[in-house]
Design a protein around this motif. Structure first.
Motif, short mmCIF file in Angstrom:
data_model
loop_
_atom_site.label_atom_id
_atom_site.label_comp_id
_atom_site.label_asym_id
_atom_site.label_seq_id
_atom_site.Cartn_x
_atom_site.Cartn_y
_atom_site.Cartn_z
N SER A 96 0.64 -1.16 0.10
CA SER A 96 0.06 -0.08 -0.04
C SER A 96 0.84 1.37 -0.11
N SER A 97 2.33 1.17 -0.06
CA SER A 97 3.10 2.32 0.07
C SER A 97 3.45 3.12 -1.13
N VAL A 98 3.24 4.28 -1.36
CA VAL A 98 3.42 4.81 -2.60
C VAL A 98 5.00 4.84 -2.91
N PHE A 99 6.04 4.97 -1.94
CA PHE A 99 7.28 4.99 -2.14
C PHE A 99 7.96 3.39 -2.53
N THR A 100 7.01 2.46 -1.96
CA THR A 100 7.39 1.07 -2.07
C THR A 100 6.94 0.59 -3.62
N ASP A 111 3.80 -2.24 10.80
CA ASP A 111 3.35 -1.23 11.69
C ASP A 111 4.28 0.35 11.29
N LEU A 112 3.54 1.14 10.81
CA LEU A 112 4.24 2.45 10.38
C LEU A 112 4.58 3.13 11.75
N MET A 113 4.02 2.98 12.79
CA MET A 113 4.16 3.92 14.02
C MET A 113 4.99 3.09 14.94
N ALA A 158 15.69 6.44 9.59
CA ALA A 158 14.77 7.50 9.62
C ALA A 158 13.39 6.90 9.90
N LEU A 159 13.25 5.47 10.09
CA LEU A 159 11.89 4.95 10.49
C LEU A 159 11.02 4.97 9.14
N LYS A 160 11.59 4.64 7.92
CA LYS A 160 10.75 4.92 6.72
C LYS A 160 11.27 3.76 5.79
N LEU A 161 10.18 3.33 4.92
CA LEU A 161 10.47 2.43 3.91
C LEU A 161 10.18 3.13 2.75
N PRO A 162 10.62 2.26 1.42
CA PRO A 162 11.06 1.00 1.40
C PRO A 162 12.54 1.03 1.74
N PHE A 206 18.75 2.31 1.54
CA PHE A 206 17.36 3.18 1.85
C PHE A 206 16.75 4.16 0.89
N GLY A 207 15.42 4.04 1.01
CA GLY A 207 14.88 4.93 -0.07
C GLY A 207 14.57 4.59 -1.30
N SER A 208 13.56 5.06 -2.01
CA SER A 208 13.01 4.52 -3.34
C SER A 208 14.03 5.00 -4.47
N LEU A 209 14.69 6.23 -4.65
CA LEU A 209 15.83 6.38 -5.59
C LEU A 209 16.82 5.80 -5.42
N GLU A 264 1.99 13.68 1.10
CA GLU A 264 0.49 12.94 1.15
C GLU A 264 0.97 12.06 2.30
N VAL A 265 2.26 11.46 2.34
CA VAL A 265 2.69 10.78 3.64
C VAL A 265 2.17 11.41 5.07
N ALA A 266 2.79 12.68 4.97
CA ALA A 266 2.73 13.48 6.18
C ALA A 266 1.31 13.46 6.53
N ILE A 281 -0.94 11.50 5.73
CA ILE A 281 -1.57 10.28 6.20
C ILE A 281 -0.95 9.95 7.75
N MET A 282 0.22 10.16 7.77
CA MET A 282 0.77 9.87 9.04
C MET A 282 0.18 10.92 10.02
N ALA A 283 -0.18 12.15 9.91
CA ALA A 283 -0.73 13.02 10.95
C ALA A 283 -1.97 12.54 11.29
N1 LIG Z 1 12.71 9.35 1.06
C1 LIG Z 1 11.84 8.21 1.25
C2 LIG Z 1 10.45 8.44 1.81
C3 LIG Z 1 9.87 7.32 2.22
C4 LIG Z 1 8.36 7.34 2.93
O1 LIG Z 1 8.09 8.26 3.25
N2 LIG Z 1 7.92 6.25 3.19
C5 LIG Z 1 6.70 6.23 3.76
C6 LIG Z 1 5.92 5.01 3.21
S1 LIG Z 1 4.94 5.39 1.47
C7 LIG Z 1 6.92 5.99 5.34
O2 LIG Z 1 7.79 5.41 5.61
N3 LIG Z 1 6.04 6.45 6.33
C8 LIG Z 1 6.19 6.21 7.67
C9 LIG Z 1 6.42 7.73 8.35
O3 LIG Z 1 6.68 8.88 7.56
O4 LIG Z 1 6.83 7.75 9.57
C10 LIG Z 1 12.03 7.46 -0.10
O5 LIG Z 1 12.07 8.05 -1.09
O6 LIG Z 1 11.57 6.05 -0.16
#
Ligand SMILES: N[C@@H](CCC(=O)N[C@@H](CS)C(=O)NCC(=O)O)C(=O)O
Length: 213
Positions: free
Chosen positions: A18-22, A43-45, A57-61, A71-74, A115-117, A119-121
């Motif tokens: 369901s993740s945009v960056f994944t 769990d994204l929290m 940074a607690l981010k995926l993918p 780390f990170g999509s790019l 958008e992620v911000a 959703i997370m908020a």
């Molecule tokens: N810079 C990262 C950003 C990744 C990102 O924001 N992933 C979201 C999921 S789509 C995430 O980890 N959200 C959890 C959060 O923001 O705490 C990338 O390019 O992959």
């Protein structure tokens, strides 16, 4: 994150369907013919980096590959390109040498980030704070800009490309906004046309957003 036996056999993408960056990374992997598996982050929290494949940074993918952890999509897409046996003509952000193209790339990524911000908020709070309202305005401004420029962007990208990071990220952004019901995209004609044209790819059908069970 230690490189496991599983990751030595084939790269492990730590993320969510369901993740945009994944999804950006998954589309690149399929287009590049790089076999991989998906390890779902439930769990994204969560506060532990290990849950995100080691990303502090607690981010995926995150991609766990024989060469290391990315780390990170790019960053992941670049590693997937190196792992691929296919010689696709790829266009990367640094190849975009005109303001419209470079700005479109910047705004596509910024749009996803915003958008992620948003959703997370929503996680654990009620009602929209002033900052959330500002984020929404930012997202709407961003989409309006992208909508106005998307046709020009497509015309100005190299005609002989197989894939561009810009189009993949833009497509993932537009479709995710609808999937998560953050913003309806139907009113943005240019983006809607772009989405329909890009959706013809097999990699798109293979990576439809869905919630992992
Ligand atoms: N810079 C990262 C950003 C990744 C990102 O924001 N992933 C979201 C999921 S789509 C995430 O980890 N959200 C959890 C959060 O923001 O705490 C990338 O390019 O992959």
């Amino acid at each position: 994150m230690p490189i496991t036996l599983e990751a030595l056999a084939k790269p492990v993408l730590v993320g969510r369907s369901s993740s945009v960056f994944t999804r950006i990374a998954r589309i690149f992997a399929i287009e590049l013919g790089v076999e991989h598996s998906l390890r779902v982050v439930p769990d994204l929290m969560a506060f532990e980096a290990e849950r995100y494949g080691g990303n502090p940074a607690l981010k995926l993918p995150t991609l766990v590959a024989p060469s290391g952890t990315w780390f990170g999509s790019l960053t992941i897409c670049r590693e997937l390109a190196r792992l691929s046996r296919r010689t696709l003509r790829l266009v990367w952000p640094e190849d975009l040498l005109e303001p419209t193209l470079a700005n479109a790339q910047e705004l596509a990524v910024q749009g996803m980030t915003t958008e992620v911000a948003l959703i997370m908020a929503q996680e654990g709070t009620h009602g929209a704070s002033g900052y959330q309202q500002k984020l929404r305005q930012s997202l709407e401004n961003t989409l309006a800009w992208l909508d106005e420029h998307v046709e020009e962007v497509r015309q100005r990208l190299p005609a002989d490309r197989d894939l561009s990071y810009l189009e993949v990220s833009l497509f993932c952004l537009v479709t995710h906004l609808e999937f998560r019901e953050v913003l309806p995209v139907a009113g943005y004609r240019g983006l809607d046309e772009f989405r329909c044209a890009f959706a013809a790819r097999g990699s798109v059908a293979a990576t439809e957003y869905r919630y992992d069970t």
